[in-house]
Design a protein around this motif. Structure first.
Motif, PDB file in Angstrom:
ATOM      1  N   ASP A 270      34.527  37.536  50.283  1.00  0.00           N
ATOM      2  CA  ASP A 270      35.302  36.399  49.788  1.00  0.00           C
ATOM      3  C   ASP A 270      35.306  36.206  48.276  1.00  0.00           C
ATOM      4  OD1 ASP A 270      32.646  35.768  49.648  1.00  0.00           O
ATOM      5  OD2 ASP A 270      32.919  33.675  50.201  1.00  0.00           O
ATOM      6  N   ARG A 271      34.615  37.041  47.511  1.00  0.00           N
ATOM      7  CA  ARG A 271      34.509  36.764  46.080  1.00  0.00           C
ATOM      8  C   ARG A 271      35.024  37.881  45.174  1.00  0.00           C
ATOM      9  NH1 ARG A 271      34.055  31.869  44.792  1.00  0.00           N
ATOM     10  NH2 ARG A 271      32.681  32.212  43.084  1.00  0.00           N
ATOM     11  N   TRP A 272      34.578  39.106  45.395  1.00  0.00           N
ATOM     12  CA  TRP A 272      34.958  40.179  44.481  1.00  0.00           C
ATOM     13  C   TRP A 272      34.887  41.531  45.176  1.00  0.00           C
ATOM     14  CZ3 TRP A 272      31.178  43.816  43.843  1.00  0.00           C
ATOM     15  CH2 TRP A 272      29.871  43.416  44.056  1.00  0.00           C
ATOM     16  N   SER A 273      35.600  42.486  44.610  1.00  0.00           N
ATOM     17  CA  SER A 273      35.497  43.874  45.051  1.00  0.00           C
ATOM     18  C   SER A 273      35.627  44.771  43.827  1.00  0.00           C
ATOM     19  CB  SER A 273      36.550  44.222  46.098  1.00  0.00           C
ATOM     20  OG  SER A 273      37.843  44.116  45.548  1.00  0.00           O
ATOM     21  N   VAL A 274      34.980  45.908  43.907  1.00  0.00           N
ATOM     22  CA  VAL A 274      34.926  46.851  42.801  1.00  0.00           C
ATOM     23  C   VAL A 274      35.195  48.244  43.341  1.00  0.00           C
ATOM     24  CG1 VAL A 274      33.355  47.977  41.161  1.00  0.00           C
ATOM     25  CG2 VAL A 274      33.278  45.510  41.447  1.00  0.00           C
ATOM     26  N   GLN A 275      35.946  49.026  42.585  1.00  0.00           N
ATOM     27  CA  GLN A 275      36.105  50.439  42.887  1.00  0.00           C
ATOM     28  C   GLN A 275      35.872  51.210  41.597  1.00  0.00           C
ATOM     29  OE1 GLN A 275      39.782  51.562  44.730  1.00  0.00           O
ATOM     30  NE2 GLN A 275      39.169  53.672  44.941  1.00  0.00           N
ATOM     31  N   VAL A 276      34.990  52.204  41.677  1.00  0.00           N
ATOM     32  CA  VAL A 276      34.659  53.053  40.548  1.00  0.00           C
ATOM     33  C   VAL A 276      35.058  54.477  40.916  1.00  0.00           C
ATOM     34  CG1 VAL A 276      32.777  53.995  39.158  1.00  0.00           C
ATOM     35  CG2 VAL A 276      32.757  51.592  39.795  1.00  0.00           C
TER      36      VAL A 276
END
Length: 117
Positions: free
Chosen positions: A68-74
């Motif tokens: 519900d807050r954040w997502s990251v893709q590296v």
């Protein structure tokens, strides 16, 4: 190469999470596997089940986040790692047999933060 602001922000967020998924293409087939990670010196140290194969030398995507807050893709090239005892201690002792460790050097990153009104 110095990190971009997006990549620095992505690594800062990833330092708050314990696990995610690594994605790559192996022998022309998609490879998606759960992994634990640690942020060490502007790189990601991944720990996977060794039976899942290796994507060393490949460009991979690694993603993590909260629902519900954040997502990251590296995205970056990964290489086989031989972590030190201190680096191994960054991972929980969860009984994983034959772990495979990989370094991912970030080349780019995407961060999505959910805005709540």
């Amino acid at each position: 190469m110095p990190l971009t602001a997006d990549t620095r922000h992505a690594l800062d967020l990833l330092a708050r999470a314990e696990h995610g998924q690594v994605a790559a293409s192996l022998r022309a087939l998609p490879f998606l596997a759960p992994a634990r990670h640690a942020v060490v010196a502007d790189r990601l140290l991944l720990r996977l089940c060794g039976r899942q194969g290796t994507c060393a030398g490949q460009v991979v995507a690694y993603g993590a986040g909260t629902a519900d807050r954040w997502s990251v893709q590296v995205v970056g090239v990964c290489e086989t790692a031989e972590p030190t005892a201190e680096e191994r201690a960054l991972f929980p002792a969860d009984g994983l047999k034959e772990p495979l460790y990989l370094w991912v050097t970030p080349e780019c990153a995407t961060v999505h933060v959910e805005e709540h009104a």
